[in-house]
Design an enzyme around this catalytic site. Structure first.
Site, PDB file in Angstrom:
ATOM      1  CB  CYS A 165      -6.125  -6.861  33.166  1.00  0.00           C
ATOM      2  SG  CYS A 165      -5.422  -7.898  33.499  1.00  0.00           S
ATOM      3  CG  HIS A 305      -6.475  -3.385  28.525  1.00  0.00           C
ATOM      4  ND1 HIS A 305      -6.330  -3.023  29.687  1.00  0.00           N
ATOM      5  CD2 HIS A 305      -5.165  -3.940  27.606  1.00  0.00           C
ATOM      6  CE1 HIS A 305      -6.260  -4.360  30.376  1.00  0.00           C
ATOM      7  NE2 HIS A 305      -4.673  -4.514  29.593  1.00  0.00           N
ATOM      8  CD  GLU A 316      -6.905  -0.534  24.053  1.00  0.00           C
ATOM      9  OE1 GLU A 316      -7.582  -0.054  24.174  1.00  0.00           O
ATOM     10  OE2 GLU A 316      -5.478  -0.536  24.466  1.00  0.00           O
ATOM     11  CE  LYS A 337      -4.953  -0.823  32.325  1.00  0.00           C
ATOM     12  NZ  LYS A 337      -5.950  -0.645  31.407  1.00  0.00           N
ATOM     13  CG  HIS A 342      -2.559  -3.258  34.532  1.00  0.00           C
ATOM     14  ND1 HIS A 342      -4.287  -3.004  34.319  1.00  0.00           N
ATOM     15  CD2 HIS A 342      -2.889  -4.355  33.403  1.00  0.00           C
ATOM     16  CE1 HIS A 342      -4.735  -4.352  33.520  1.00  0.00           C
ATOM     17  NE2 HIS A 342      -4.037  -4.986  32.870  1.00  0.00           N
ATOM     18  CG  PHE A 403      -2.665 -12.570  31.199  1.00  0.00           C
ATOM     19  CD1 PHE A 403      -2.627 -11.616  30.437  1.00  0.00           C
ATOM     20  CD2 PHE A 403      -1.793 -12.671  32.209  1.00  0.00           C
ATOM     21  CE1 PHE A 403      -1.078 -10.627  30.498  1.00  0.00           C
ATOM     22  CE2 PHE A 403      -0.932 -12.152  32.433  1.00  0.00           C
ATOM     23  CZ  PHE A 403      -0.486 -11.333  31.382  1.00  0.00           C
TER      24      PHE A 403
END
Length: 417
Positions: A165, A305, A316, A337, A342, A403
């Site tokens: 991502c 994110h 975060e 998002k 996403h 990831f």
């Protein structure tokens, strides 16, 4: 070293809340949810029955039928958004030195739908290998920038970054550095993804990564909310034209923003989960600020994110508080998002565009769907909840994580002559 300055001169977008830049921005400011029941396949046996699909998209509006059959959707999306960005930048293809124009693109998965169709076709064919001759060139993740360069004759650097991502954010950072070092005048960068497929949904469901709020899909993506239960899968593409500042000035280009820094780091912790204390995230933001020569107190807005996962959102925000200290409550923090879902490898691109337009328009898009306070999140933070906020922004940061512990952060500045 005397590094070149880099600016953004063109934008293009194909998203679940708008099929071009204007529609995308209007959707963001209006707090529009792009989430709805999946239309691409039967979800009867799936845990999650919704996603953020592109709406009103017909390949033959952009490609002839023969060409469309040779392109996976992720490559189609890349071409559509890049063509919008090139047009927006008013690049005269007859005048630019095409050896100094590159394409650096991000894709976390690439042609997963093509792979899925071919393997299912093989299985249904009693083991007879009747694969489409375009199977491999449709599927491979690097094919999107290949098509963009072929269509336009761009002969500079041409490749794909793959970091889950964080892919398109890494692509932007690479593009920034190629131009800074004087290797290119212009680079088309960004990312695309088309993973709303049987394999994509099934795989993420198996990981328990996706929201299962089937009774109310439009509210399923709810970053920072105490009742969040996973991310919502989206699809689409975002493209940015990065250009050397003097080159842009010489041709009289419109300039959206300056790209002043990029940072990267690794969590080195877990395949899919973030470090609970956000150590890698803290480091990536510090690296970005250091690269830009900007202090934490100068940052006005952060597009996080913010995927709407129980662990990720908290980690975060902890990292942001560590980096920005007492200045943190003064920052407009948001997660777009909540509206787009996403987009995996394309997330960094469309969120960078949101950050740039927020500076241009003096408006921070909201984090929608927030109803319940999470006691694990500092209540003093301005998370731009449920409604857009007016804000004069000089520096805007965009965070993207993937990831494997891949972290990327890009910093933009409103250009002041």
């Amino acid at each position: 070293m005397n590094l070149k300055r880099v600016v953004v001169t063109g934008l293009g977008a194909l998203t679940p809340i708008g099929n071009n830049i204007d529609e995308y921005w209007n959707g963001l400011v209006d707090g529009k949810s792009g989430c709805a029941p999946i239309t691409y396949f039967d979800t009867e046996h799936f845990k999650t029955k919704f996603a953020c699909e592109i709406k009103n998209y017909n390949p033959t509006d952009y490609f002839d039928r023969k060409e469309a059959r040779k392109l996976d959707k992720f490559a189609q999306y890349a071409i559509v958004s890049s063509e919008e960005a090139i047009k927006d930048a008013a690049i005269d293809l007859e005048k630019v030195d095409k050896f100094r124009v590159g394409v650096i693109w991000g894709a976390g998965i690439g042609g997963i739908e093509t792979f899925q169709e071919e393997v299912i076709g093989y299985a249904n064919g009693n083991g007879t290998p009747r694969f489409n001759p375009f199977f491999i060139p449709k599927m491979i993740a690097d094919i999107a920038p290949g098509h963009i360069s072929i269509r336009n004759g761009f002969m500079g650097p041409n490749y794909t970054t793959v970091s889950a991502c964080a892919s398109s954010a890494n692509a932007m950072i690479d593009a920034l550095n190629y131009i800074r070092l004087g290797h290119c005048d212009i680079i088309i960068t960004g990312g695309s993804e088309a993973a709303v497929t049987i394999a994509g949904m099934g795989g993420f469901n198996a990981m328990h990564a996706l929201s299962t709020r089937n009774e109310s899909p439009e509210t399923a993506s709810r970053p920072f909310d105490a009742t969040r239960d996973g991310f919502v899968l989206g699809e689409g593409s975002g493209a940015l034209i990065l250009e050397e500042y003097e080159h842009a000035k010489a041709r009289g280009a419109k300039i959206y923003a300056e790209v002043v820094g990029g940072g990267m780091s690794s969590d080195a912790y877990h395949m899919t989960a973030p470090h609970p204390d956000g150590i890698g995230v803290e480091r990536v933001m510090l690296n970005c600020l250091r690269d830009a020569g900007v202090t934490p107190e100068q940052v006005d807005a952060i597009n996080t994110h913010g995927t709407s996962t129980p662990l990720g959102d908290v980690a975060e925000l902890k990292a942001i508080t560590k980096v920005f200290g007492d200045h943190t409550p003064n920052i407009n923090i948001n997660s777009t998002k909540s509206m787009t879902g996403h987009l995996l490898g394309a997330a960094g691109a469309i969120e960078a565009i949101a950050s740039i337009l927020a500076m241009q328009k003096g408006t921070v898009p909201p984090t929608i769907n927030h109803t319940t306070v999470d006691e694990n999140i500092d209540s003093s933070l301005n998370l731009t909840l449920n409604k857009a906020q007016k804000r004069d922004i000089t520096y805007a940061m965009s965070n993207t994580f993937g990831f494997g512990g891949h972290n990327a952060c890009v910093l933009f500045k409103k250009l002041k002559e």
